[in-house]
Design a protein around this motif. Structure first.
Motif, PDB file in Angstrom:
ATOM      1  N   LEU A 160      -1.676  19.473 -12.725  1.00 41.77           N
ATOM      2  CA  LEU A 160      -2.583  19.138 -11.632  1.00 41.77           C
ATOM      3  C   LEU A 160      -3.686  18.196 -12.090  1.00 41.77           C
ATOM      4  O   LEU A 160      -4.102  17.309 -11.347  1.00 41.77           O
ATOM      5  N   GLN A 161      -4.155  18.361 -13.305  1.00 40.44           N
ATOM      6  CA  GLN A 161      -5.262  17.534 -13.807  1.00 40.44           C
ATOM      7  C   GLN A 161      -4.930  16.043 -13.733  1.00 40.44           C
ATOM      8  O   GLN A 161      -5.820  15.221 -13.524  1.00 40.44           O
ATOM      9  N   ALA A 162      -3.663  15.668 -13.844  1.00 45.31           N
ATOM     10  CA  ALA A 162      -3.274  14.256 -13.738  1.00 45.31           C
ATOM     11  C   ALA A 162      -3.598  13.716 -12.341  1.00 45.31           C
ATOM     12  O   ALA A 162      -4.057  12.584 -12.189  1.00 45.31           O
ATOM     13  N   ALA A 163      -3.369  14.534 -11.305  1.00 43.64           N
ATOM     14  CA  ALA A 163      -3.699  14.125  -9.938  1.00 43.64           C
ATOM     15  C   ALA A 163      -5.207  14.037  -9.759  1.00 43.64           C
ATOM     16  O   ALA A 163      -5.715  13.097  -9.129  1.00 43.64           O
ATOM     17  N   LYS A 209      -1.599   2.993  -7.915  1.00 41.77           N
ATOM     18  CA  LYS A 209      -0.915   1.808  -8.439  1.00 41.77           C
ATOM     19  C   LYS A 209      -1.088   1.702  -9.960  1.00 41.77           C
ATOM     20  O   LYS A 209      -0.172   1.297 -10.665  1.00 41.77           O
ATOM     21  N   ARG A 210      -2.231   2.099 -10.442  1.00 42.54           N
ATOM     22  CA  ARG A 210      -2.498   2.038 -11.888  1.00 42.54           C
ATOM     23  C   ARG A 210      -1.544   2.903 -12.692  1.00 42.54           C
ATOM     24  O   ARG A 210      -1.269   2.616 -13.850  1.00 42.54           O
ATOM     25  N   LEU A 211      -1.032   3.969 -12.087  1.00 42.89           N
ATOM     26  CA  LEU A 211      -0.080   4.844 -12.789  1.00 42.89           C
ATOM     27  C   LEU A 211       1.238   4.141 -13.058  1.00 42.89           C
ATOM     28  O   LEU A 211       1.899   4.414 -14.050  1.00 42.89           O
ATOM     29  N   ALA A 212       1.626   3.270 -12.144  1.00 40.86           N
ATOM     30  CA  ALA A 212       2.931   2.612 -12.250  1.00 40.86           C
ATOM     31  C   ALA A 212       2.880   1.382 -13.154  1.00 40.86           C
ATOM     32  O   ALA A 212       3.921   0.851 -13.515  1.00 40.86           O
ATOM     33  N   THR A 264       0.833  -1.203   0.000  1.00 40.14           N
ATOM     34  CA  THR A 264       0.000   0.000   0.000  1.00 40.14           C
ATOM     35  C   THR A 264       0.866   1.250   0.000  1.00 40.14           C
ATOM     36  O   THR A 264       0.686   2.145  -0.819  1.00 40.14           O
ATOM     37  N   PHE A 265       1.815   1.332   0.922  1.00 39.84           N
ATOM     38  CA  PHE A 265       2.646   2.526   1.014  1.00 39.84           C
ATOM     39  C   PHE A 265       3.623   2.615  -0.156  1.00 39.84           C
ATOM     40  O   PHE A 265       3.920   3.706  -0.622  1.00 39.84           O
ATOM     41  N   SER A 266       4.098   1.497  -0.644  1.00 35.33           N
ATOM     42  CA  SER A 266       4.974   1.497  -1.813  1.00 35.33           C
ATOM     43  C   SER A 266       4.214   2.036  -3.030  1.00 35.33           C
ATOM     44  O   SER A 266       4.752   2.828  -3.801  1.00 35.33           O
ATOM     45  N   ASN A 267       2.959   1.601  -3.187  1.00 40.13           N
ATOM     46  CA  ASN A 267       2.138   2.099  -4.301  1.00 40.13           C
ATOM     47  C   ASN A 267       1.889   3.592  -4.180  1.00 40.13           C
ATOM     48  O   ASN A 267       1.861   4.306  -5.178  1.00 40.13           O
ATOM     49  N   MET A 268       1.679   4.063  -2.959  1.00 39.13           N
ATOM     50  CA  MET A 268       1.476   5.496  -2.745  1.00 39.13           C
ATOM     51  C   MET A 268       2.708   6.266  -3.218  1.00 39.13           C
ATOM     52  O   MET A 268       2.596   7.214  -3.987  1.00 39.13           O
ATOM     53  N   GLU A 269       3.872   5.848  -2.752  1.00 37.32           N
ATOM     54  CA  GLU A 269       5.112   6.546  -3.092  1.00 37.32           C
ATOM     55  C   GLU A 269       5.396   6.484  -4.586  1.00 37.32           C
ATOM     56  O   GLU A 269       5.706   7.500  -5.209  1.00 37.32           O
ATOM     57  N   THR A 270       5.274   5.292  -5.173  1.00 40.75           N
ATOM     58  CA  THR A 270       5.555   5.129  -6.603  1.00 40.75           C
ATOM     59  C   THR A 270       4.587   5.958  -7.439  1.00 40.75           C
ATOM     60  O   THR A 270       4.993   6.659  -8.369  1.00 40.75           O
ATOM     61  N   GLY A 271       3.298   5.881  -7.101  1.00 46.51           N
ATOM     62  CA  GLY A 271       2.293   6.617  -7.861  1.00 46.51           C
ATOM     63  C   GLY A 271       2.458   8.120  -7.746  1.00 46.51           C
ATOM     64  O   GLY A 271       2.358   8.856  -8.734  1.00 46.51           O
ATOM     65  N   LEU A 272       2.707   8.603  -6.532  1.00 47.73           N
ATOM     66  CA  LEU A 272       2.894  10.045  -6.344  1.00 47.73           C
ATOM     67  C   LEU A 272       4.168  10.526  -7.039  1.00 47.73           C
ATOM     68  O   LEU A 272       4.185  11.620  -7.617  1.00 47.73           O
ATOM     69  N   ASN A 273       5.209   9.716  -7.024  1.00 43.26           N
ATOM     70  CA  ASN A 273       6.426  10.078  -7.767  1.00 43.26           C
ATOM     71  C   ASN A 273       6.147  10.167  -9.260  1.00 43.26           C
ATOM     72  O   ASN A 273       6.711  11.006  -9.960  1.00 43.26           O
ATOM     73  N   THR A 274       5.285   9.291  -9.770  1.00 41.60           N
ATOM     74  CA  THR A 274       4.928   9.306 -11.189  1.00 41.60           C
ATOM     75  C   THR A 274       4.224  10.609 -11.567  1.00 41.60           C
ATOM     76  O   THR A 274       4.353  11.078 -12.702  1.00 41.60           O
ATOM     77  N   LEU A 275       3.514  11.202 -10.623  1.00 41.06           N
ATOM     78  CA  LEU A 275       2.799  12.449 -10.899  1.00 41.06           C
ATOM     79  C   LEU A 275       3.708  13.682 -10.933  1.00 41.06           C
ATOM     80  O   LEU A 275       3.312  14.730 -11.449  1.00 41.06           O
ATOM     81  N   MET A 276       4.926  13.551 -10.408  1.00 39.45           N
ATOM     82  CA  MET A 276       5.841  14.701 -10.359  1.00 39.45           C
ATOM     83  C   MET A 276       6.040  15.289 -11.760  1.00 39.45           C
ATOM     84  O   MET A 276       6.277  14.562 -12.722  1.00 39.45           O
ATOM     85  N   GLY A 277       5.916  16.614 -11.861  1.00 34.07           N
ATOM     86  CA  GLY A 277       6.131  17.310 -13.130  1.00 34.07           C
ATOM     87  C   GLY A 277       4.913  17.334 -14.034  1.00 34.07           C
ATOM     88  O   GLY A 277       4.905  18.042 -15.039  1.00 34.07           O
TER      89      GLY A 277
END
Length: 138
Positions: A37-40, A134-137, A21-34
């Motif tokens: 806002l609409q992606a989030a 998780k779907r982002l990764a 769960t926490f790994s997915n949070m970190e990976t997914g949020l990192n994917t959103l970097m850059g």
């Protein structure tokens, strides 16, 4: 700087699902970097609020709820039937209210691009956001 908070749960040790769960949070949020806002918003839904910090805008998502978790307890029972002593194990189930929560904050610069994030909460509270991220990764 990214801040990632640990679990503050009364339930006990982390399970493998919790680590994911926490790994997915970190990976997914990192994917959103850059990204814009609409992606989030497309991933997490509409934010619950926003605030301005300097030139940045911080958007927040959050959830909190309570569930009744079963707790099984055993006890020893002793007695006598006629002249014969006996002992037995008996069990009861009680339900304990357990709080789940999760907060996600995403900072967006003047260019409307995601530049920072943080989250805090526990496994149960963050699961919904985790599965979306998780779907982002993948």
């Amino acid at each position: 700087m990214k801040i990632k908070f640990g679990i503050a749960s009364a339930i006990g040790a982390l399970s493998l699902a919790g680590c994911a769960t926490f790994s997915n949070m970190e990976t997914g949020l990192n994917t959103l970097m850059g990204q814009p806002l609409q992606a989030a918003i497309d991933t997490l839904g509409y934010p619950q609020g926003q605030m301005h910090v300097g030139e940045d805008t911080v958007y927040g998502w959050g959830r909190e709820f309570t569930v009744n978790m079963p707790q099984y307890q055993t006890s020893n029972t002793y007695g006598q039937v006629g002249g014969t002593s006996f002992s037995a194990n008996t069990g009861t189930t009680t339900y304990v209210p357990t709080n789940y929560n999760c907060n996600v904050r995403i900072a967006v610069g003047p260019d409307n691009r995601i530049k920072n994030w943080e989250f805090d909460g526990n496994i149960g509270g963050c699961e919904a956001y985790s599965s979306r991220l998780k779907r982002l990764a993948e």
